[in-house]
Design a protein around this motif. Structure first.
Motif, PDB file in Angstrom:
ATOM      1  N   PHE A 193       0.828  -1.206   0.000  1.00  0.00           N
ATOM      2  CA  PHE A 193       0.000   0.000   0.000  1.00  0.00           C
ATOM      3  C   PHE A 193       0.864   1.258   0.000  1.00  0.00           C
ATOM      4  N   LYS A 194       1.958   1.254   0.755  1.00  0.00           N
ATOM      5  CA  LYS A 194       2.824   2.433   0.821  1.00  0.00           C
ATOM      6  C   LYS A 194       3.463   2.718  -0.529  1.00  0.00           C
ATOM      7  N   ASP A 195       3.783   1.662  -1.269  1.00  0.00           N
ATOM      8  CA  ASP A 195       4.361   1.843  -2.603  1.00  0.00           C
ATOM      9  C   ASP A 195       3.315   2.352  -3.598  1.00  0.00           C
ATOM     10  N   MET A 196       2.102   1.800  -3.501  1.00  0.00           N
ATOM     11  CA  MET A 196       1.043   2.143  -4.449  1.00  0.00           C
ATOM     12  C   MET A 196       0.357   3.466  -4.122  1.00  0.00           C
ATOM     13  N   TYR A 197       0.142   3.716  -2.816  1.00  0.00           N
ATOM     14  CA  TYR A 197      -0.618   4.894  -2.393  1.00  0.00           C
ATOM     15  C   TYR A 197       0.143   5.612  -1.272  1.00  0.00           C
ATOM     16  N   PRO A 198       1.216   6.303  -1.602  1.00  0.00           N
ATOM     17  CA  PRO A 198       2.098   6.898  -0.577  1.00  0.00           C
ATOM     18  C   PRO A 198       1.441   7.983   0.268  1.00  0.00           C
ATOM     19  N   THR A 199       0.335   8.559  -0.186  1.00  0.00           N
ATOM     20  CA  THR A 199      -0.301   9.639   0.590  1.00  0.00           C
ATOM     21  C   THR A 199      -1.203   9.112   1.703  1.00  0.00           C
ATOM     22  N   ILE A 200      -1.467   7.800   1.705  1.00  0.00           N
ATOM     23  CA  ILE A 200      -2.382   7.209   2.687  1.00  0.00           C
ATOM     24  C   ILE A 200      -1.603   6.466   3.764  1.00  0.00           C
ATOM     25  N   LYS A 201      -1.899   6.751   5.009  1.00  0.00           N
ATOM     26  CA  LYS A 201      -1.254   6.075   6.128  1.00  0.00           C
ATOM     27  C   LYS A 201      -1.823   4.667   6.292  1.00  0.00           C
ATOM     28  N   ILE A 202      -0.968   3.722   6.637  1.00  0.00           N
ATOM     29  CA  ILE A 202      -1.376   2.337   6.840  1.00  0.00           C
ATOM     30  C   ILE A 202      -1.043   1.920   8.266  1.00  0.00           C
ATOM     31  N   ALA A 203      -1.999   1.304   8.945  1.00  0.00           N
ATOM     32  CA  ALA A 203      -1.761   0.852  10.314  1.00  0.00           C
ATOM     33  C   ALA A 203      -2.539  -0.427  10.566  1.00  0.00           C
ATOM     34  N   ARG A 204      -2.012  -1.222  11.469  1.00  0.00           N
ATOM     35  CA  ARG A 204      -2.731  -2.434  11.861  1.00  0.00           C
ATOM     36  C   ARG A 204      -3.649  -2.096  13.034  1.00  0.00           C
ATOM     37  N   ASN A 205      -4.879  -2.529  12.972  1.00  0.00           N
ATOM     38  CA  ASN A 205      -5.782  -2.305  14.096  1.00  0.00           C
ATOM     39  C   ASN A 205      -5.222  -2.992  15.335  1.00  0.00           C
ATOM     40  N   THR A 206      -5.226  -2.288  16.460  1.00  0.00           N
ATOM     41  CA  THR A 206      -4.557  -2.776  17.679  1.00  0.00           C
ATOM     42  C   THR A 206      -5.503  -3.520  18.630  1.00  0.00           C
ATOM     43  N   LEU A 207      -6.627  -3.956  18.134  1.00  0.00           N
ATOM     44  CA  LEU A 207      -7.631  -4.599  18.977  1.00  0.00           C
ATOM     45  C   LEU A 207      -7.063  -5.768  19.779  1.00  0.00           C
ATOM     46  N   TYR A 208      -6.224  -6.587  19.144  1.00  0.00           N
ATOM     47  CA  TYR A 208      -5.696  -7.779  19.815  1.00  0.00           C
ATOM     48  C   TYR A 208      -4.222  -7.643  20.181  1.00  0.00           C
ATOM     49  N   GLU A 209      -3.723  -6.435  20.193  1.00  0.00           N
ATOM     50  CA  GLU A 209      -2.318  -6.230  20.523  1.00  0.00           C
ATOM     51  C   GLU A 209      -2.055  -6.600  21.985  1.00  0.00           C
ATOM     52  N   LYS A 210      -0.946  -7.264  22.239  1.00  0.00           N
ATOM     53  CA  LYS A 210      -0.632  -7.707  23.596  1.00  0.00           C
ATOM     54  C   LYS A 210      -0.345  -6.506  24.488  1.00  0.00           C
ATOM     55  N   PRO A 211      -1.049  -6.381  25.610  1.00  0.00           N
ATOM     56  CA  PRO A 211      -0.843  -5.217  26.487  1.00  0.00           C
ATOM     57  C   PRO A 211       0.409  -5.372  27.340  1.00  0.00           C
ATOM     58  N   ASP A 212       0.816  -4.239  27.941  1.00  0.00           N
ATOM     59  CA  ASP A 212       1.943  -4.280  28.869  1.00  0.00           C
ATOM     60  C   ASP A 212       1.565  -5.077  30.120  1.00  0.00           C
ATOM     61  N   LYS A 213       2.574  -5.715  30.725  1.00  0.00           N
ATOM     62  CA  LYS A 213       2.333  -6.438  31.971  1.00  0.00           C
ATOM     63  C   LYS A 213       2.061  -5.447  33.098  1.00  0.00           C
ATOM     64  N   LEU A 214       1.098  -5.798  33.967  1.00  0.00           N
ATOM     65  CA  LEU A 214       0.717  -4.905  35.061  1.00  0.00           C
ATOM     66  C   LEU A 214       1.290  -5.373  36.399  1.00  0.00           C
ATOM     67  N   LEU A 215       1.555  -4.408  37.247  1.00  0.00           N
ATOM     68  CA  LEU A 215       1.913  -4.678  38.629  1.00  0.00           C
ATOM     69  C   LEU A 215       0.770  -4.171  39.510  1.00  0.00           C
ATOM     70  N   ILE A 216       0.098  -5.095  40.168  1.00  0.00           N
ATOM     71  CA  ILE A 216      -1.037  -4.735  41.021  1.00  0.00           C
ATOM     72  C   ILE A 216      -0.576  -4.906  42.468  1.00  0.00           C
ATOM     73  N   HIS A 217      -0.439  -3.795  43.169  1.00  0.00           N
ATOM     74  CA  HIS A 217       0.273  -3.763  44.447  1.00  0.00           C
ATOM     75  C   HIS A 217      -0.652  -3.269  45.562  1.00  0.00           C
ATOM     76  N   LEU A 218      -0.702  -4.037  46.627  1.00  0.00           N
ATOM     77  CA  LEU A 218      -1.456  -3.636  47.812  1.00  0.00           C
ATOM     78  C   LEU A 218      -0.477  -3.345  48.940  1.00  0.00           C
ATOM     79  N   GLU A 219      -0.487  -2.106  49.434  1.00  0.00           N
ATOM     80  CA  GLU A 219       0.397  -1.713  50.529  1.00  0.00           C
ATOM     81  C   GLU A 219      -0.351  -0.748  51.454  1.00  0.00           C
TER      82      GLU A 219
END
Length: 232
Positions: A193-219
């Motif tokens: 797409f970038k080669d054919m249509y350089p004016t259009i941005k291309i991105a992957r939908n992040t719906l299933y992207e792996k999230p950062d690991k969380l630290l859940i802390h009780l103090e």
């Protein structure tokens, strides 16, 4: 993706007659018997439509409903540019833009009276308003419809039309690629797409992207949730 490429390369907008819609609760407004209306009988056979989504954010339901096991993409379109593009065809078509109303019921509860009033006693307007009603479970779609009605209607009109010289490249700012596909496949599509249509941005939908690991802390009986800091 296949339809996007075809539309881009051949510069056309594809619209279908409402009788081709899958939901029988929508097509019944085309199939209904209309009694007592001053009307052009050809109108119902000469309405063509395409659909857009009003939200930039897509839900999982969108991808699961419309992908149908195909490799899909989602266009982000500039509304003002779309409006100006549609105006090019006003010489040959009456063009309407309708935001879908999501209702629990189509008949009863005074709905009919309000529809006829909103239609200003015009049969064509009534048909378009009826075709712009969907059942409430579909509200997640946030749908908008564009209708084309040829100024010269036909008795035996086709079930779809292609509007030629439609400038998709000018009105499209970004394409989101299906979140379900493999990363390598995405990179290949992005490169193409970038080669054919350089004016259009291309991105992957992040719906299933792996999230950062969380630290859940009780103090001291206080709960904090933070992202894990990775050591460099």
């Amino acid at each position: 993706i296949k339809h996007i490429l075809t539309s881009f390369n051949k510069d056309y907008l594809h619209l279908v007659h409402p009788s081709q819609w899958k939901d029988p609760y929508e097509t019944r407004f085309i199939d209904a018997e209309y009694i007592g209306f001053p009307q052009n009988d050809n109108i119902r056979g000469n309405i063509y439509c395409t659909c857009f989504n009003q939200s930039v954010i897509s839900s999982e339901a969108h991808w699961n409903t419309y992908t149908d096991d195909h490799l899909c993409g989602r266009l982000v379109i500039d509304r003002k540019k779309l409006y100006n593009e549609l105006k090019k065809y006003l010489a040959d078509y009456d063009i309407y833009i309708a935001y879908i109303e999501y209702k629990k019921a189509y008949i009863g509860k005074g709905i009919e009276k309000s529809l006829w009033k909103k239609a200003n006693g015009n049969f064509e307007n009534l048909i378009l308003r009826l075709l712009s009603i969907k059942r409430r479970p579909y509200a997640y779609e946030e749908e908008c419809r564009v209708y084309f009605i040829p100024r010269a209607t036909k008795a035996n009109a086709p079930k779809s039309i292609k509007i030629k010289e439609f400038n998709w490249l000018d009105i499209t700012s970004k394409i989101y690629i299906d979140p379900n596909i493999d990363k390598n496949v995405y990179e290949m599509i992005k490169s193409y797409f970038k080669d054919m249509y350089p004016t259009i941005k291309i991105a992957r939908n992040t719906l299933y992207e792996k999230p950062d690991k969380l630290l859940i802390h009780l103090e001291n009986n206080e709960l904090t949730i933070t992202k894990e800091k990775l050591c460099k």
